[in-house]
Every structure is written in C-alpha cells, then in structure tokens.
Design an enzyme around this catalytic site. Sequence first.
Site, PDB file in Angstrom:
ATOM      1  N   SER A  61      50.550  23.646  17.921  1.00 49.23           N
ATOM      2  CA  SER A  61      50.986  23.001  16.678  1.00 49.23           C
ATOM      3  C   SER A  61      52.348  22.332  16.782  1.00 49.23           C
ATOM      4  CB  SER A  61      50.954  24.030  15.561  1.00 49.23           C
ATOM      5  OG  SER A  61      49.644  24.539  15.492  1.00 49.23           O
ATOM      6  N   ARG A  84      57.591  15.847  21.056  1.00 52.20           N
ATOM      7  CA  ARG A  84      58.863  16.562  20.986  1.00 52.20           C
ATOM      8  C   ARG A  84      58.610  17.958  20.456  1.00 52.20           C
ATOM      9  NH1 ARG A  84      58.206  13.764  16.510  1.00 52.20           N
ATOM     10  NH2 ARG A  84      58.453  11.850  17.666  1.00 52.20           N
ATOM     11  N   ASP A 120      47.287  22.738  14.184  1.00 55.08           N
ATOM     12  CA  ASP A 120      46.890  23.703  13.146  1.00 55.08           C
ATOM     13  C   ASP A 120      46.390  23.019  11.868  1.00 55.08           C
ATOM     14  OD1 ASP A 120      49.457  22.832  12.568  1.00 55.08           O
ATOM     15  OD2 ASP A 120      50.345  24.822  12.334  1.00 55.08           O
TER      16      ASP A 120
HETATM   17  C1  BGC Z   1      54.672  20.598  13.921  1.00 56.08           C
HETATM   18  C2  BGC Z   1      53.246  20.303  13.518  1.00 56.08           C
HETATM   19  C3  BGC Z   1      52.640  21.505  12.840  1.00 56.08           C
HETATM   20  C4  BGC Z   1      53.551  22.010  11.732  1.00 56.08           C
HETATM   21  C5  BGC Z   1      53.002  23.261  11.072  1.00 56.08           C
HETATM   22  C6  BGC Z   1      55.470  21.134  12.747  1.00 56.08           C
HETATM   23  O1  BGC Z   1      56.749  21.494  13.171  1.00 56.08           O
HETATM   24  O2  BGC Z   1      55.296  19.443  14.431  1.00 56.08           O
HETATM   25  O3  BGC Z   1      52.471  19.947  14.638  1.00 56.08           O
HETATM   26  O4  BGC Z   1      51.393  21.152  12.323  1.00 56.08           O
HETATM   27  O5  BGC Z   1      54.832  22.288  12.237  1.00 56.08           O
HETATM   28  O6  BGC Z   1      52.835  24.293  11.984  1.00 56.08           O
END
Ligand code: BGC
Length: 492
Positions: free
Chosen positions: A159, A174, A212
């Site tokens: 995620s 990133r 996610d």
């Molecule tokens: C991430 C996402 C993720 C979200 C919730 C963010 O910091 O970049 O990819 O879906 O957090 O977990």
Amino acid sequence: MVGLGPKAPPSRKGSMTELSQDLLEQAKELERQLTVPASKLKEITNHFVSELEKGLSVEGGSIPMNPTWVMSFPDGHETGTFLALDMGGTNLRVCEITLTDQKSEFDIIQSKYRMPEELKTGVSEELWDYIADCLLQFVETHHPNLPKGEKLPLGFTFSYPATQNYIDEGILQRWTKGFDIAGVEGKNVVPLLKASLAAKNVPIRLTALINDTTGTLIASAYTDPKMRIGCIFGTGCNAAYMENCGSIPKLAHMNLPPDALMAINCEWGAFDNEHIVLPRTPYDIIIDRDSPRPGQQAFEKMIAGLYLGEIFRLILEDMHDNKPIKMFKGQDISALRKAYSLDSSFLSAIEEDPFENLQETYDLFVSKLNIAPSRAELEFVRRLAELIGTRAARLSACGISAICKKKGYDTCHVGADGSVFNKYPHFKARGAQALREILDWPEKKDPTEEDPIEVLAAEDGSGVGAALIAALTIKRVHQGNLAGVLHPENFR
Ligand code: BGC
C-alpha cells in the site's frame, strides 16, 4: 455493513466554560485555522476534480492516478484458495482465503506479525527477508504436507504508490507513511520479494500486487453491487475507483477498448502538493518540513492517522512555549516534546471521554505525558482534538465528492476501511455532514433514510480483496486475455 449512524454531534464550542480570556482567545484562533467551511470544501472539491483528470492525462499531475490492471468486478463465483500478504504500516498480516462457489462467501485464516519499527527505515534486503520469513512460517504451519513443486498463489497488498505496467509489477514511486528504506524507490518491488522467497525456498507464486484501496473496492463490490469507491482512512489515506479505459488518455497507446474497465488507485494523499487550495496551518507546514518526504502527501498529512496526533502535539507544544497562555505552566513537558509520540488513538480517547470533568483525559495526560492539566486546559485539549478530527473528516469528504462528481455518481456506496474510519469517534458522521454540504443535499426528513452517497464499513480489502484480485487475474490468464496482466517473464 455499518451505516453512517446519527448526525454529527454538536460541537464542544459552547462547553469551554472554564477557559480564561487568554485561553479562549487561543481556542478561537485555532478554531479559525482548523475550521473548513462549506464554501472552502466546495472549492477544494472542484480543484480535486480537475486534479483527478490531470492525473489521468498524458502530462500527468501530482495525483498519480495509477492504473492497476484490475479490469473487472468479481461476479461472486470466484473460487480457489489464495494467500494474501498485507504489508501495512503497523502490522504484517498473512491470510489464506478460500473463495467458495457459494456467491460472495469465503473462509479465512490469518496470522499477524509485528512490523518492527526499525525495518521501516532500515535496509531493503532485511525488509524482504523478514516478510519471506513470515510467509514461510505461515505456509509451514498451515500446509505442512504441500506436495513438492507446488506453489501457492499470493496477492501482495503493497500500500504505497507504485507504477504498474502489469498486475504483478510495482515500481515504487515513493515511500509514504513514515517508511524510508533506501534503494527501493524507482524499483520494482516484486523481484525484491521474489529473491527473498527463492532464497528461503518459500513455495509461493506472486500473482498480483495490489493497493489496499483497490482491494477494498473489489472486496466491497463482491458483497454489495452498489459499491463504486474503495477508501482507506488509516495510517495513510487514499481511494480507488473504476474508470473507463477511454477516459485514461495516458493509456491510449495500449488501444484498450474504451468501455473496458480499469481500477485506478488515485493516490490522492498527494492532492495539492503544490499548496494551491488546502487551508494549511503553521503546524501542517512543520509536519511536512520535518517528514522524511517534504513536499509530498500534502492532503494525507492533514487527514491520516499517522499525523493527527502529531498535529495535536505540535499545537500543545506551541501553546506551552510561545503563547501568552503558557499552557501546562511549571510542568515538565519533556514527554510531549517527543515527535510522533501521540497517535490518533490518543485523540480518539479524548473525544470519547464520557465524564463531564474529563477525568479520563486527565488520567491519559498523567499516564502518557506526565502532565497534570488544569480543568481549563482539559476543556481546551478536548476542543482541540475535536477541531483536528473534524477537519480530517471534512477534508476526506472532498476526495469522495470529487470522484463522485467526476464519474457523475449521484448515488452510490463507498467502502471504507482503516483505523481512523473504524475507530475515530464521529469520523463517519462528520464526513457524512460534509458530503451533504458539498453536494447540497436537502436535510433528511426521516433520520433512518440512506444518504444518496453512503460511506460504509468495507469488507477486508487486503485479505479478501487481494484473494479476489488474484482469482480474477488467474481467470484472465486462462482466458488468454493477457493485456497488462502478467509481466512477460512470468507467463510460464
Ligand atoms: C499510500 C497508499 C495507501 C494509503 C492507505 C498512503 O500513504 O500511499 O498507497 O493506499 O496510504 O494505506
């Protein structure tokens, strides 16, 4: 499914009876900084819509709008047994999900492993080795007699923002959520995990890499056909929705049918990195400046669980050090000076304190921070928690409204998951109130009536969602529909 519940509670504004004039003035100033009126929410939403479009364009924008190669909703008849690995901010979870032929039913077994804090800022190989060890332990426990050569299919919920040219690829754009592991940004994380799995002979075949939010969208749509958006409001925040390929100019070169579907992982945490529209306070500016990735995740830093406690802490520290009120005067505030020492559950507990004299809040300050606040200070911190929690919920509604406006959804369900959504008091009701203001819904006549857009507790996206996506992927491979499905190296 859990509905939004009652209307947002009345604010605590009027119950700060004990506040001195100085303290009241500070509270008013913070109210001014942290309150987002309907007109501002609308302005943010409109800008959000154009930024979503920009992210899909060839030029791109600051919201990545990542195509995920998840190209259909489940039909409820997916079958098979799949492993799912959820590399979250706090825990590592391994599940085994068996999708049965009974429509929308599944069995699940799962194990949680702690995600050691030091791994988040450590060395890349150590992270993948740790994950491979957890997977090995899981497989050895639950599949002691796996035939030699057989490999279990895995959906890997990773995620973080990742570019996917294939569903089993994830080039990390990133790190977010406080992760800062050198040498991974810009790389495809799949071979990194695969190398550790191979070195430890873990009998697993990685079938799909999943965000996610995409998992949440798919898992929620599995049980509720009205689901259109999957959201996470947890340590980080983000959303995914289904787009038509014809509305994704940056994929035009792939010649996909214009009406084919593509789940888009928005990565909306990056909204307004240019600081055009979000009403940032001096404290938001400090959070960004002192984070491992300054200039990134501007929206997330005002909303997500990782940051809510830190905003609160910075404000109290400032009230003690720099303001005439000299908050917690004469007390040792060294514990309060520790960055990120308060998480959003600290604010939740304050907002949930049932006692008029805020006894639980007092006990919390004594036990966690070694500070004994006065009655007036307790009322002040309670109002502060409410202001921070309300701002987060109201800003979140801008993202949801923006996707609905962009897609022309007047009514739909939104599946949401994450610690802030599930545990922060009044988050749902405050968010629903903001949606009403942004989208100009009339007041409800009957309080039990559904809102046109309902944000509901989602199914387990990182477990069930990941398994469903793995199942959908395997189905497409069997149908020979390989566009963007698997990396050519993995066709065998
Ligand atoms: C991430 C996402 C993720 C979200 C919730 C963010 O910091 O970049 O990819 O879906 O957090 O977990």
